[in-house]
Design a protein around this motif. Structure first.
Motif, PDB file in Angstrom:
ATOM      1  N   MET A  40       3.937  12.976  -5.635  1.00  0.00           N
ATOM      2  CA  MET A  40       3.574  11.594  -5.964  1.00  0.00           C
ATOM      3  C   MET A  40       4.297  10.607  -5.041  1.00  0.00           C
ATOM      4  O   MET A  40       3.700   9.642  -4.556  1.00  0.00           O
ATOM      5  N   VAL A  41       5.577  10.873  -4.785  1.00  0.00           N
ATOM      6  CA  VAL A  41       6.352   9.989  -3.902  1.00  0.00           C
ATOM      7  C   VAL A  41       5.807  10.070  -2.475  1.00  0.00           C
ATOM      8  O   VAL A  41       5.691   9.049  -1.781  1.00  0.00           O
ATOM      9  N   PHE A  42       5.461  11.290  -2.033  1.00  0.00           N
ATOM     10  CA  PHE A  42       4.892  11.436  -0.697  1.00  0.00           C
ATOM     11  C   PHE A  42       3.577  10.654  -0.599  1.00  0.00           C
ATOM     12  O   PHE A  42       3.336   9.946   0.392  1.00  0.00           O
ATOM     13  N   SER A  43       2.735  10.773  -1.613  1.00  0.00           N
ATOM     14  CA  SER A  43       1.454  10.057  -1.634  1.00  0.00           C
ATOM     15  C   SER A  43       1.665   8.549  -1.614  1.00  0.00           C
ATOM     16  O   SER A  43       0.862   7.806  -1.047  1.00  0.00           O
ATOM     17  N   LEU A  44       2.746   8.103  -2.243  1.00  0.00           N
ATOM     18  CA  LEU A  44       3.082   6.678  -2.256  1.00  0.00           C
ATOM     19  C   LEU A  44       3.466   6.179  -0.865  1.00  0.00           C
ATOM     20  O   LEU A  44       3.043   5.086  -0.448  1.00  0.00           O
ATOM     21  N   LEU A  45       4.248   6.966  -0.129  1.00  0.00           N
ATOM     22  CA  LEU A  45       4.900   6.461   1.080  1.00  0.00           C
ATOM     23  C   LEU A  45       4.216   6.834   2.391  1.00  0.00           C
ATOM     24  O   LEU A  45       4.473   6.202   3.415  1.00  0.00           O
ATOM     25  N   TYR A  46       3.346   7.854   2.376  1.00  0.00           N
ATOM     26  CA  TYR A  46       2.874   8.333   3.687  1.00  0.00           C
ATOM     27  C   TYR A  46       1.753   7.474   4.257  1.00  0.00           C
ATOM     28  O   TYR A  46       1.354   6.467   3.680  1.00  0.00           O
ATOM     29  N   VAL A  47       1.260   7.895   5.413  1.00  0.00           N
ATOM     30  CA  VAL A  47       0.310   7.161   6.250  1.00  0.00           C
ATOM     31  C   VAL A  47      -0.722   6.381   5.431  1.00  0.00           C
ATOM     32  O   VAL A  47      -1.385   6.955   4.568  1.00  0.00           O
ATOM     33  N   PRO A  48      -0.872   5.072   5.676  1.00  0.00           N
ATOM     34  CA  PRO A  48      -1.904   4.315   4.967  1.00  0.00           C
ATOM     35  C   PRO A  48      -3.296   4.785   5.363  1.00  0.00           C
ATOM     36  O   PRO A  48      -3.466   5.491   6.364  1.00  0.00           O
ATOM     37  N   CYS A  49      -4.303   4.397   4.593  1.00  0.00           N
ATOM     38  CA  CYS A  49      -5.672   4.843   4.847  1.00  0.00           C
ATOM     39  C   CYS A  49      -6.207   4.280   6.168  1.00  0.00           C
ATOM     40  O   CYS A  49      -5.624   3.365   6.754  1.00  0.00           O
ATOM     41  N   PHE A  50      -7.332   4.827   6.619  1.00  0.00           N
ATOM     42  CA  PHE A  50      -7.929   4.406   7.896  1.00  0.00           C
ATOM     43  C   PHE A  50      -8.164   2.899   7.942  1.00  0.00           C
ATOM     44  O   PHE A  50      -7.921   2.244   8.958  1.00  0.00           O
ATOM     45  N   ALA A  51      -8.693   2.341   6.834  1.00  0.00           N
ATOM     46  CA  ALA A  51      -9.011   0.908   6.807  1.00  0.00           C
ATOM     47  C   ALA A  51      -7.756   0.065   6.992  1.00  0.00           C
ATOM     48  O   ALA A  51      -7.770  -0.954   7.695  1.00  0.00           O
ATOM     49  N   ALA A  52      -6.656   0.488   6.358  1.00  0.00           N
ATOM     50  CA  ALA A  52      -5.390  -0.255   6.479  1.00  0.00           C
ATOM     51  C   ALA A  52      -4.833  -0.163   7.896  1.00  0.00           C
ATOM     52  O   ALA A  52      -4.351  -1.158   8.447  1.00  0.00           O
ATOM     53  N   VAL A  53      -4.903   1.035   8.494  1.00  0.00           N
ATOM     54  CA  VAL A  53      -4.431   1.200   9.874  1.00  0.00           C
ATOM     55  C   VAL A  53      -5.258   0.318  10.812  1.00  0.00           C
ATOM     56  O   VAL A  53      -4.726  -0.324  11.732  1.00  0.00           O
ATOM     57  N   TYR A  89       6.081   2.398  -8.509  1.00  0.00           N
ATOM     58  CA  TYR A  89       6.017   1.041  -7.958  1.00  0.00           C
ATOM     59  C   TYR A  89       7.414   0.561  -7.560  1.00  0.00           C
ATOM     60  O   TYR A  89       7.582  -0.073  -6.520  1.00  0.00           O
ATOM     61  N   LEU A  90       8.415   0.865  -8.387  1.00  0.00           N
ATOM     62  CA  LEU A  90       9.785   0.473  -8.064  1.00  0.00           C
ATOM     63  C   LEU A  90      10.291   1.194  -6.812  1.00  0.00           C
ATOM     64  O   LEU A  90      10.966   0.598  -5.965  1.00  0.00           O
ATOM     65  N   ILE A  91       9.948   2.489  -6.687  1.00  0.00           N
ATOM     66  CA  ILE A  91      10.362   3.250  -5.495  1.00  0.00           C
ATOM     67  C   ILE A  91       9.733   2.640  -4.243  1.00  0.00           C
ATOM     68  O   ILE A  91      10.396   2.473  -3.211  1.00  0.00           O
ATOM     69  N   GLY A  92       8.450   2.283  -4.340  1.00  0.00           N
ATOM     70  CA  GLY A  92       7.766   1.659  -3.209  1.00  0.00           C
ATOM     71  C   GLY A  92       8.438   0.365  -2.781  1.00  0.00           C
ATOM     72  O   GLY A  92       8.667   0.123  -1.588  1.00  0.00           O
ATOM     73  N   ILE A  93       8.784  -0.472  -3.768  1.00  0.00           N
ATOM     74  CA  ILE A  93       9.451  -1.745  -3.473  1.00  0.00           C
ATOM     75  C   ILE A  93      10.828  -1.484  -2.859  1.00  0.00           C
ATOM     76  O   ILE A  93      11.224  -2.134  -1.885  1.00  0.00           O
ATOM     77  N   PHE A  94      11.559  -0.524  -3.436  1.00  0.00           N
ATOM     78  CA  PHE A  94      12.907  -0.204  -2.944  1.00  0.00           C
ATOM     79  C   PHE A  94      12.855   0.257  -1.486  1.00  0.00           C
ATOM     80  O   PHE A  94      13.621  -0.222  -0.639  1.00  0.00           O
ATOM     81  N   VAL A  95      11.956   1.194  -1.181  1.00  0.00           N
ATOM     82  CA  VAL A  95      11.835   1.694   0.193  1.00  0.00           C
ATOM     83  C   VAL A  95      11.426   0.560   1.133  1.00  0.00           C
ATOM     84  O   VAL A  95      11.936   0.446   2.256  1.00  0.00           O
TER      85      VAL A  95
END
Length: 680
Positions: free
Chosen positions: A628-641, A470-476
């Motif tokens: 895990m970091v890749f899963s956190l940061l990569y392309v959002p799901c279809f619904a979000a797009v 969660y902290l990495i997500g906020i930082f990025v």
């Protein structure tokens, strides 16, 4: 008989944090997201109720402070109220803060819409030793006034009956005294507009005031209708008259007159009001600590840390129980189907595909439920509004609006409503910038991935690792906000002005409904989208028949994609397929691993997916963390797009897909390459 039922459409409006959505739920039985911080309802929600003779369509409008269209929410609300088929508006106010809440009422009444005023939170009024003269308030305003405590149902039946009778009410004959000469100018302009049938679908006095205020939206419509130059000249003439007598600009003049009216009205009908300047209440005492300049941010981080510790320490054993149950169902379904003589493909589809795939996702339901309980308590207690306030200065430093923090927090639950929550931002640039960084906020759908990989590789430090995600997500997110702000969105950030609601003890009923609603959405997704996904994965992983797992269509697809991920340390076909299918919905990543290992395990023992993942040779601790970091940061799901495309356009949606993938790939490659050098 149904044809004889009369149908009416009614709007439900009010400031944020007045219990409006709670009133909506009580009236219609519809279970929605009820939060205690601004901007929670970002779209109109509809509900229905009837008494056998009249059916009411109740529309829950966004929480707003004004019907002047300064933000998208305010525009949505005013445009809806101006529709001819809207019978009237039910305006919900916090009865303990009438002076702050009744400004919106004056605007609704000037629209000459039939109105019911709901004084919610009357329990707080009684607790504060205040008295409100309901009859006098109703007589002065000329509208029905209903006392209510929506959280326990008090006054809801009375309100429901009043709404049913809406069509019997007269339109309010409401006028604020703006001063003799100014009222004369307004009336003359109104008379002219009425006689010349200019925008005759609006009340002429209200339209006159809006034209004199230089309301942008009204002037746009005014110009679309091809209004004459003569009318523009009359408006300019009346504005000059008002400017002569108004101490401030015209817009400020009208606002101050409305607040002056409200102040006088409150003094007239409210008595025994506790002097809060003398008595510091518990809210102020707590705020001295939680919103302190020095302590506020460290306390927020500490609270989030303990939240994740609570979730994983308590959730881990519960996951074990659900995991055992899923394994039992998988084994027993296989045994039953074999005994019934079902074909091997059917046995495999049910046991390896449905149960292992969907079950591999559902085992993390306890962790998700605990996280929603924790976030729900923070929302309903009033703390989340303070978190936005505390973070405002940092947000400004990073080039973000203080209100951007609210969608970012919503993004911890789901990116789709977070994207829609950006409608509370007045500036389009602020909205686009905030939406572009929202995919980096770790949504609930990613939690099963973290739970799977922490169980497999970081069991002793699961809470710390997930908190780190969660902290990495906020930082990025904040780094990218700063970069994007510098190159694409250069403009001054407007200040954050928001209401801090009083602290309240969260109601068990509301909290339970909130957790149930969110968890049911998760289960529903598991039973629909994820089920379809894992069955497709099962099919691709089973055919061609009699081929080894390494030669199936699924493995072939994975091997095509795998070279992209090799520099990040997870270049196996299994990991590549899981990430590819995760673009549809992040939970499918876990379902994919469950299905793959179900297919590989001919003996179908009851060992967990996490155990199989750990025993396989496709990850080590460094590459697992990178995954895990890749899963956190990569392309959002279809619904979000889809939500991003709807809110800010196709171009920005494609940009989001491309740049989030690039950031995720670069981050995971750096983690693996540097981590491998350190670990050796």
């Amino acid at each position: 008989m149904k044809d004889n039922i009369k149908k009416i459409k009614v709007a439900l409006a009010g400031n944020p944090n007045v219990g409006k959505t709670c009133v909506f739920n009580a009236l219609t039985g519809s279970n929605q997201h009820v939060g205690n911080w601004p901007g929670v309802t970002v779209e109109k929600k509809e509900g229905f109720f009837n008494d056998g003779r009249t059916e009411v369509e109740l529309v829950d409008l966004p929480g707003i402070y004004s019907f002047s269209p300064n933000s998208l929410d305010e525009k949505i609300s005013r445009d809806f109220l101006l529709q001819d088929d809207v019978e009237g508006v039910v305006l919900v106010v916090d009865a303990s803060n009438l002076e702050r809440n009744l400004y919106l009422l004056t605007q609704a009444l000037e629209l000459r819409k039939k109105t019911i005023l709901v004084l919610n939170m009357m329990d707080v009024v009684r607790k504060e030793n205040m008295k409100i003269n309901i009859k006098e308030l109703s007589d002065i305003l000329g509208v029905p006034v209903i006392e209510a405590v929506a959280s326990n149902g008090e006054g809801i039946n009375h309100l429901r009956d009043a709404i049913i009778q809406f069509s019997e009410y007269d339109k309010p004959d409401f006028k604020i005294n703006y001063g003799e000469r100014i009222d004369c100018a307004i009336d003359e302009l109104a008379l002219y507009l009425n006689e010349n049938k200019v925008m005759s679908n609006y009340d002429p006095r209200w339209l006159s005031i809006k034209l004199l205020e230089d309301d942008i939206e009204i002037f746009r419509e005014f110009e679309k209708n091809g209004s004459s130059k003569e009318i523009s000249e009359i408006v300019d003439e009346k504005r000059k008259i008002i400017e002569r007598y108004a101490a401030d600009d015209i817009d400020t003049f009208f606002i101050e007159k409305k607040y002056g009216y409200v102040s006088g009205l409150v003094k007239e009908v409210v008595s025994k009001k506790v002097d809060l300047k003398i008595r510091m209440d518990i809210t102020e005492k707590i705020d001295k600590v939680l919103t302190n300049r020095v302590l506020g941010i460290p306390l927020f981080v500490l609270l989030m840390y303990f939240t994740f510790q609570f979730v994983f320490k308590l959730g881990d054993p519960l996951v074990g129980y659900v995991e055992s149950f899923v394994s039992f169902v998988s084994d027993i379904s296989r045994i039953i189907l074999v005994k019934l003589g079902a074909p091997h493909l059917v046995v495999s589809a049910v046991s390896d595909g449905v149960v292992e795939g969907v079950g591999g996702v559902l085992v993390f339901l306890p962790i998700i439920a605990l996280l929603y309980i924790a976030i729900g308590i923070l929302e309903d207690s009033g703390y989340m509004a303070r978190a936005a306030f505390v973070m405002d200065k940092i947000m400004h430093t990073l080039g973000l609006h203080g209100k951007s923090f609210i969608p970012m927090v919503v993004g911890f639950g789901c990116t789709v409503p977070a994207v829609m929550a950006t409608r509370t931002l007045e500036s389009k640039k602020d909205r686009i910038l905030t939406i572009l960084i929202l995919p980096f906020m770790s949504c609930g759908a990613r939690l099963p991935i973290y739970a799977l990989f922490t169980a497999a590789f970081f069991r002793e430090n699961g809470g710390n690792i997930v908190f780190g995600m969660y902290l990495i997500g906020i930082f990025v997110a904040v780094v990218m906000a700063r970069i994007l702000k510098s190159f694409l969105f250069k403009s001054e950030v407007s200040p954050l002005i928001m209401e801090l609601p009083p602290y309240r003890i969260p109601l068990l009923k509301n909290l339970a409904w909130k957790v149930y609603y969110r968890c049911s959405m998760f289960v529903k997704k598991a039973g629909t989208l994820i089920l379809v996904g894992v069955l497709i994965i099962w099919f691709l992983g089973t055919f061609p028949q009699n081929a080894g797992v390494e030669d199936t269509y699924l493995a072939r697809l994975g091997k095509v994609v795998a070279p992209i991920f090799k520099p990040a340390g997870f270049g196996s076909w299994q990991a590549s397929v899981a990430l590819t299918t995760g673009i549809v919905a992040k939970e499918i990543v876990v379902g994919t691993f469950g299905t793959i290992y179900g297919l590989e395990d001919d003996e179908a023992d009851s060992s967990s997916v996490a155990s199989k993942l750990r025993e396989d040779d496709i990850f080590n601790s460094v590459s697992a963390f990178g995954f895990m970091v890749f899963s956190l940061l990569y392309v959002p799901c279809f619904a979000a797009v889809g939500a991003i495309k709807k809110e800010i356009g196709k171009g920005w949606a494609f940009f989001t897909v491309a740049y989030t993938f690039a950031i995720a790939w670069l981050s995971s490659v750096l983690i693996f390459q540097i981590g491998s050098l350190i670990v050796g």
